[in-house]
Design an enzyme around this catalytic site. Sequence first.
Site, PDB file in Angstrom:
ATOM      1  N   CYS A   1     -13.341   4.182   8.288  1.00 43.21           N
ATOM      2  CA  CYS A   1     -14.743   3.732   8.298  1.00 43.21           C
ATOM      3  C   CYS A   1     -15.102   2.421   7.942  1.00 43.21           C
ATOM      4  CB  CYS A   1     -15.810   4.683   7.435  1.00 43.21           C
ATOM      5  SG  CYS A   1     -17.347   4.122   7.486  1.00 43.21           S
TER       6      CYS A   1
ATOM      7  N   CYS B   1     -16.071   9.608   0.745  1.00 51.30           N
ATOM      8  CA  CYS B   1     -16.005   8.449   1.763  1.00 51.30           C
ATOM      9  C   CYS B   1     -15.479   8.851   3.130  1.00 51.30           C
ATOM     10  CB  CYS B   1     -14.730   7.545   1.124  1.00 51.30           C
ATOM     11  SG  CYS B   1     -14.648   6.203   2.171  1.00 51.30           S
TER      12      CYS B   1
ATOM     13  N   CYS C   1     -23.987  -2.780   1.007  1.00 50.53           N
ATOM     14  CA  CYS C   1     -22.915  -2.005   1.355  1.00 50.53           C
ATOM     15  C   CYS C   1     -23.614  -0.403   0.718  1.00 50.53           C
ATOM     16  CB  CYS C   1     -21.706  -2.255   0.688  1.00 50.53           C
ATOM     17  SG  CYS C   1     -21.662  -2.800  -0.958  1.00 50.53           S
TER      18      CYS C   1
ATOM     19  N   CYS D   1     -19.341  -0.369   5.250  1.00 54.94           N
ATOM     20  CA  CYS D   1     -19.492  -1.063   3.922  1.00 54.94           C
ATOM     21  C   CYS D   1     -19.085  -2.360   4.224  1.00 54.94           C
ATOM     22  CB  CYS D   1     -18.980  -0.353   2.825  1.00 54.94           C
ATOM     23  SG  CYS D   1     -17.160  -0.386   2.802  1.00 54.94           S
TER      24      CYS D   1
ATOM     25  N   ASP E   1       0.926  -1.372   0.097  1.00 53.36           N
ATOM     26  CA  ASP E   1      -0.006  -0.094  -0.089  1.00 53.36           C
ATOM     27  C   ASP E   1       0.842   1.291  -0.002  1.00 53.36           C
ATOM     28  OD1 ASP E   1      -2.437   1.538   0.012  1.00 53.36           O
ATOM     29  OD2 ASP E   1      -2.351   1.506   2.296  1.00 53.36           O
TER      30      ASP E   1
ATOM     31  N   CYS F   1     -23.892   2.941   3.299  1.00 50.18           N
ATOM     32  CA  CYS F   1     -22.957   3.962   3.590  1.00 50.18           C
ATOM     33  C   CYS F   1     -23.560   5.364   3.738  1.00 50.18           C
ATOM     34  CB  CYS F   1     -22.259   4.017   1.810  1.00 50.18           C
ATOM     35  SG  CYS F   1     -20.959   5.444   1.797  1.00 50.18           S
TER      36      CYS F   1
ATOM     37  N   CYS G   1     -21.434  -6.251   4.962  1.00 55.54           N
ATOM     38  CA  CYS G   1     -21.244  -7.025   4.199  1.00 55.54           C
ATOM     39  C   CYS G   1     -21.704  -8.657   4.514  1.00 55.54           C
ATOM     40  CB  CYS G   1     -20.094  -7.357   3.463  1.00 55.54           C
ATOM     41  SG  CYS G   1     -19.783  -8.353   2.200  1.00 55.54           S
TER      42      CYS G   1
END
Length: 313
Positions: free
Chosen positions: A244, A217, A197, A247, A137, A201, A251
Site C-alpha cells: 500500500c 497495515c 497520512c 500514506c 532489509d 490511512c 504526503c
Amino acid sequence: MKTSNSLLPTSRYTSLIKTEAQRLGFLSCGISKAGFLEEEAPRLENWLNKQMNGEMSYMENNFDKRLNPILLVDDAKSVISLLLNYYPSEIQTENSYKISKYAYGQDYHFVIKEKLKELLYFIQTEIGEVSGRAFVDSAPVLDKAWAAKSGLGWIGKNSNLLTKQVGSFYFIAELVVDLDLEYDHATTDHCGSCTACIDACPTEAIVAPYIVDGSKCISYFTIELKENIPIEMKGKFDDWAFGCDVCQDVCPWNKFSKPHNEPLFNPNPEMISFSKKDWEEITDETFKKVFKNSAIKRTKLEGLKRNINFLRE
C-alpha cells in the site's frame, strides 16, 4: 581496518565513499558512528510489547542486534546509510488492482545488494583492509533510524523516512564497516502540523503520530499475513492487492518525487496495463513470466489470488 585511528585521513575516505555511492546511482549517502541506538530501544520494546508486529515474529528476534550493529560486525566503527530512488515514471492503469510502486521492477534486495558489494569492493580497493557487511532489509538493522541519524531525512508521522525535495519513495540500505569516517548529523523534523497520512490511512494503522500498528497495515495483510485476511477489513483496502502506498501518496513532500533512473526498476509493460480482469484470471505461467524477478513472488501466486479474491468478494 588495522591502521591506527589517529592516522586515518577520514575526510578523504569519506569523500571517496560518497562520490562512489553517487556514481553507483544512490540518491544520497550519510554516515553515522556505529553504536547502541539508545533512543530507539524503548520505542522498539514498547512497540513489540503492544504486539504491533502482528504475526511478524521475526521482529522479536535479535532484539540487541537490531539496536547495535557492533554485534553484527566485529569492531564496527561506521554505518554507511544509502538511499536508492524507486519512484516510477509511469504507474498502473486506472481501474486495476494496485501494487506498491517499490514492487514494479526487479526485487530490490538483489539490485541493491549488488551495488553494495561494488561499494564495499571499492572501499577495500581504494582504502585497504576494511571489513564490513551489507544490509538490505534482510537482517536485524533499524535502517530508518540509521538513515535519520546520518542526516538523510527525518522519520515522519507515517514512520517512513522523509527527505526535503525528494520525498520518501526510496529504498534504504547500509554498509557497516570497521573504518572510522566523518559522521553526519541528524536533520530536523519537517512534518509540522500536517496529518495527511494519518487521515488517509484506509485501515487507521497510524494509531498516533509516528506510531504505526503494523498488524493493521494493508502491507502486512497482503504480504506478511499467511492466514486469511480478517473479515472486518472488508471494504477497507481500496483495491490494494500487494502492499500500500496511501500514506506516501498523500504526503506533501512526495510532490517533489522524481522518476528513478535504474533500468532494473522499470516495470514489466504487461503488468502496468493489467486490468482487474487480467489480475483475476492470472495463470501460473503468466505469473512466472511477468513477475520473474519481482518482490511480488514473495506472496506466491496463491497469496496474490487470496488478496484479489478478498477484494472481489
